[in-house]
Scaffold this active site. Structure first.
Site, PDB file in Angstrom:
ATOM      1  N   ILE A 112      -8.126   3.208  -3.219  1.00 10.35           N
ATOM      2  CA  ILE A 112      -8.992   2.294  -4.282  1.00 10.35           C
ATOM      3  C   ILE A 112     -10.263   2.248  -3.828  1.00 10.35           C
ATOM      4  O   ILE A 112     -10.649   1.926  -2.390  1.00 10.35           O
ATOM      5  CB  ILE A 112      -8.395   0.921  -4.520  1.00 10.35           C
ATOM      6  N   SER A 167       0.822  -1.163  -0.169  1.00 14.39           N
ATOM      7  CA  SER A 167       0.200  -0.022  -0.002  1.00 14.39           C
ATOM      8  C   SER A 167       0.877   1.082   0.160  1.00 14.39           C
ATOM      9  O   SER A 167       2.071   1.054   0.451  1.00 14.39           O
ATOM     10  CB  SER A 167      -0.937   0.255   1.401  1.00 14.39           C
ATOM     11  N   TYR A 181      -1.567  -0.490  10.601  1.00 22.49           N
ATOM     12  CA  TYR A 181      -1.751  -0.654   9.179  1.00 22.49           C
ATOM     13  C   TYR A 181      -0.501  -0.498   8.282  1.00 22.49           C
ATOM     14  O   TYR A 181      -0.066  -1.036   7.535  1.00 22.49           O
ATOM     15  CB  TYR A 181      -2.870  -0.290   8.697  1.00 22.49           C
ATOM     16  N   SER A 222       2.306  -2.664   9.291  1.00 22.00           N
ATOM     17  CA  SER A 222       2.193  -4.128   8.394  1.00 22.00           C
ATOM     18  C   SER A 222       2.719  -3.819   6.980  1.00 22.00           C
ATOM     19  O   SER A 222       3.299  -4.694   6.629  1.00 22.00           O
ATOM     20  CB  SER A 222       0.800  -4.576   8.641  1.00 22.00           C
ATOM     21  N   LYS A 223       2.293  -2.693   6.612  1.00 21.94           N
ATOM     22  CA  LYS A 223       2.769  -2.800   4.949  1.00 21.94           C
ATOM     23  C   LYS A 223       4.196  -2.420   4.593  1.00 21.94           C
ATOM     24  O   LYS A 223       4.635  -2.550   3.672  1.00 21.94           O
ATOM     25  CB  LYS A 223       1.592  -1.441   4.379  1.00 21.94           C
TER      26      LYS A 223
HETATM   27  N1  LIG Z   1      -8.575  -0.345  -0.730  1.00 19.76           N
HETATM   28  C1  LIG Z   1      -7.631   0.373  -0.902  1.00 19.76           C
HETATM   29  O1  LIG Z   1      -7.544   1.577  -1.073  1.00 19.76           O
HETATM   30  C2  LIG Z   1      -6.205  -0.238  -0.671  1.00 19.76           C
HETATM   31  C3  LIG Z   1      -5.063   0.686  -0.775  1.00 19.76           C
HETATM   32  C4  LIG Z   1      -3.854   0.101  -0.568  1.00 19.76           C
HETATM   33  C5  LIG Z   1      -3.615  -1.493  -0.550  1.00 19.76           C
HETATM   34  N2  LIG Z   1      -4.752  -2.151  -0.109  1.00 19.76           N
HETATM   35  C6  LIG Z   1      -4.405  -3.529  -0.073  1.00 19.76           C
HETATM   36  O2  LIG Z   1      -5.209  -4.259  -1.148  1.00 19.76           O
HETATM   37  C7  LIG Z   1      -5.650  -5.761  -0.447  1.00 19.76           C
HETATM   38  C8  LIG Z   1      -7.013  -5.735  -0.924  1.00 19.76           C
HETATM   39  O3  LIG Z   1      -7.665  -4.587   0.024  1.00 19.76           O
HETATM   40  P1  LIG Z   1      -9.409  -4.199  -0.823  1.00 19.76           P
HETATM   41  O4  LIG Z   1      -9.509  -3.032  -0.508  1.00 19.76           O
HETATM   42  O5  LIG Z   1      -9.659  -5.180  -2.105  1.00 19.76           O
HETATM   43  O6  LIG Z   1     -10.060  -4.993   0.725  1.00 19.76           O
HETATM   44  P2  LIG Z   1     -11.541  -5.918   0.951  1.00 19.76           P
HETATM   45  O7  LIG Z   1     -12.650  -5.191  -0.059  1.00 19.76           O
HETATM   46  O8  LIG Z   1     -11.701  -5.442   2.156  1.00 19.76           O
HETATM   47  O9  LIG Z   1     -11.126  -7.081   0.748  1.00 19.76           O
HETATM   48  C9  LIG Z   1     -10.408  -8.056   1.502  1.00 19.76           C
HETATM   49  C10 LIG Z   1     -10.320  -9.536   0.917  1.00 19.76           C
HETATM   50  O10 LIG Z   1      -9.342 -10.148   1.874  1.00 19.76           O
HETATM   51  C11 LIG Z   1      -9.816 -11.040   2.385  1.00 19.76           C
HETATM   52  N3  LIG Z   1      -9.388 -11.502   3.713  1.00 19.76           N
HETATM   53  C12 LIG Z   1      -9.572 -10.551   4.893  1.00 19.76           C
HETATM   54  N4  LIG Z   1      -8.932 -11.030   5.969  1.00 19.76           N
HETATM   55  C13 LIG Z   1      -8.646 -12.329   5.596  1.00 19.76           C
HETATM   56  C14 LIG Z   1      -7.791 -13.270   6.221  1.00 19.76           C
HETATM   57  N5  LIG Z   1      -7.600 -13.504   7.414  1.00 19.76           N
HETATM   58  N6  LIG Z   1      -7.785 -14.727   5.525  1.00 19.76           N
HETATM   59  C15 LIG Z   1      -7.916 -14.780   4.083  1.00 19.76           C
HETATM   60  N7  LIG Z   1      -8.610 -13.649   3.435  1.00 19.76           N
HETATM   61  C16 LIG Z   1      -8.873 -12.503   4.237  1.00 19.76           C
HETATM   62  C17 LIG Z   1     -11.248 -11.069   2.300  1.00 19.76           C
HETATM   63  O11 LIG Z   1     -11.762 -12.044   2.409  1.00 19.76           O
HETATM   64  P3  LIG Z   1     -13.437 -12.390   2.915  1.00 19.76           P
HETATM   65  O12 LIG Z   1     -14.480 -11.924   1.859  1.00 19.76           O
HETATM   66  O13 LIG Z   1     -13.709 -13.775   3.211  1.00 19.76           O
HETATM   67  O14 LIG Z   1     -13.672 -11.442   4.032  1.00 19.76           O
HETATM   68  C18 LIG Z   1     -11.398 -10.119   1.041  1.00 19.76           C
HETATM   69  O15 LIG Z   1     -11.495 -11.129   0.088  1.00 19.76           O
HETATM   70  C19 LIG Z   1      -5.286  -5.502   1.049  1.00 19.76           C
HETATM   71  O16 LIG Z   1      -4.172  -6.082   1.378  1.00 19.76           O
HETATM   72  C20 LIG Z   1      -5.190  -4.069   1.440  1.00 19.76           C
HETATM   73  O17 LIG Z   1      -4.362  -3.623   2.375  1.00 19.76           O
HETATM   74  C21 LIG Z   1      -5.803  -1.664  -0.429  1.00 19.76           C
END
Ligand SMILES: NC(=O)c1ccc[n+]([C@@H]2O[C@H](COP(=O)([O-])OP(=O)(O)OC[C@H]3O[C@@H](n4cnc5c(N)ncnc54)[C@H](OP(=O)(O)O)[C@@H]3O)[C@@H](O)[C@H]2O)c1
Length: 259
Positions: free
Chosen positions: A196, A150, A163, A166-167
């Site tokens: 995002i 991230s 957070y 961790s990143k």
């Molecule tokens: N959105 C942003 O702005 C953003 C920006 C930078 C980085 N990121 C990173 O991108 C990645 C995806 O983010 P997102 O925004 O798509 O998140 P999201 O919509 O909240 O989706 C999270 C996904 O991770 C799964 N998950 C959560 N906890 C888990 C666990 N303990 N074991 C296995 N699977 C787990 C969830 O599965 P379930 O459906 O089963 O809960 C879901 O598929 C993350 O690593 C996040 O930190 C996101």
């Protein structure tokens, strides 16, 4: 042995992981899709979308922080497909509550670190060992691993320090895996998204709508999961073979510092 290359994506049920999964399926990968639970509508609909693309879909329920569960999951994937070509460590969580750094609790720290950092590191370790073995078994085998970090790896947010920490750790994990695995011909990339539009950012949508309208993101829009999905698919296709250890930022220019 599977004829097609196989991609394993964690956190595939929603958001960025879902978009990456569909992009990889469109690029011809058979899919092993991991989410915490298989009960969600998300996984069922994803399966239908993936199979429409004439590739195979293998849904797996795994809490990535359960490192003792990893071995069985990796064995199941190898039993089903016989190979793993591309691993996307995408699963991740935000803290359940934003708290000032001075009120950060150990419970929240442990939860976020176990899911965002410890789980992916040991999952990648298990799969990397299998990839090293598979190198001698499969012709024209070009394995690669991606870590989804991230912009928070390098930008401070004092109300979600766990957070950011961790990143930042995951960013270094990507570098040390790239360093160690270069001698085995396994390429490792860090993909670093900005803001995002997903469930993760839904609760801060109004705040970011306003910030983006004011120019916080130079490209003046939310990132969409598909922006990240397309970028990861280009890594998977092998367009960036001479870039192990590289950081690919997908943020609309969020890290530009201007005077
Ligand atoms: N959105 C942003 O702005 C953003 C920006 C930078 C980085 N990121 C990173 O991108 C990645 C995806 O983010 P997102 O925004 O798509 O998140 P999201 O919509 O909240 O989706 C999270 C996904 O991770 C799964 N998950 C959560 N906890 C888990 C666990 N303990 N074991 C296995 N699977 C787990 C969830 O599965 P379930 O459906 O089963 O809960 C879901 O598929 C993350 O690593 C996040 O930190 C996101």
């Amino acid at each position: 042995m599977n004829g097609k290359p196989v991609a394993v994506i964690t956190g595939a049920s929603r958001g960025i992981g879902r978009a990456i999964t569909v992009s990889l399926a469109s690029s011809g990968f058979d899919i092993a899709a991991i989410a915490r639970s298989l009960d969600s509508d998300g996984m069922e609909h994803l399966g239908q979308d993936v199979e429409k693309l004439n590739v195979s879909f293998f849904p797996i329920g795994l809490d990535i922080s359960c490192t003792a569960c990893h071995k069985e999951v990796v064995s199941n994937i190898l039993e089903r497909y016989g190979r793993i070509d591309f691993l996307v460590n995408n699963a991740g969580v935000a803290p359940l509550q934003r708290n000032d750094l001075l009120n950060l609790t150990e419970d929240s720290y442990d939860r976020v670190m176990n899911i965002n950092l410890k789980g992916p590191v040991f999952f990648a370790q298990k799969i990397a060992r299998e990839m090293i073995w598979l190198k001698d078994q499969i012709e024209n085998y070009n394995p690669a691993i991606v870590f989804l970090s991230s912009v928070s790896a390098a930008m401070s947010s004092t109300t979600r320090a766990e957070y950011c920490i961790s990143k930042a750790g995951l960013s270094m994990a990507s570098m040390v895996f790239a360093d160690r695995l270069s001698e085995n011909g396994i390429i490792v990339y860090e993909v670093r998204p900005g803001v995002i539009q997903t469930d993760m950012t839904a609760r801060v949508k109004d705040k970011f709508d306003k910030l983006i309208a004011e120019g916080f993101v130079p490209q003046k829009r939310w990132g969409m999961p598909e922006d990240v999905g397309r970028a990861v698919a280009s890594l998977a296709r092998g367009d960036w073979k001479f870039s192990t250890g590289a950081v690919f930022e997908i943020s609309g220019g969020l890290s530009i510092r201007s005077l």
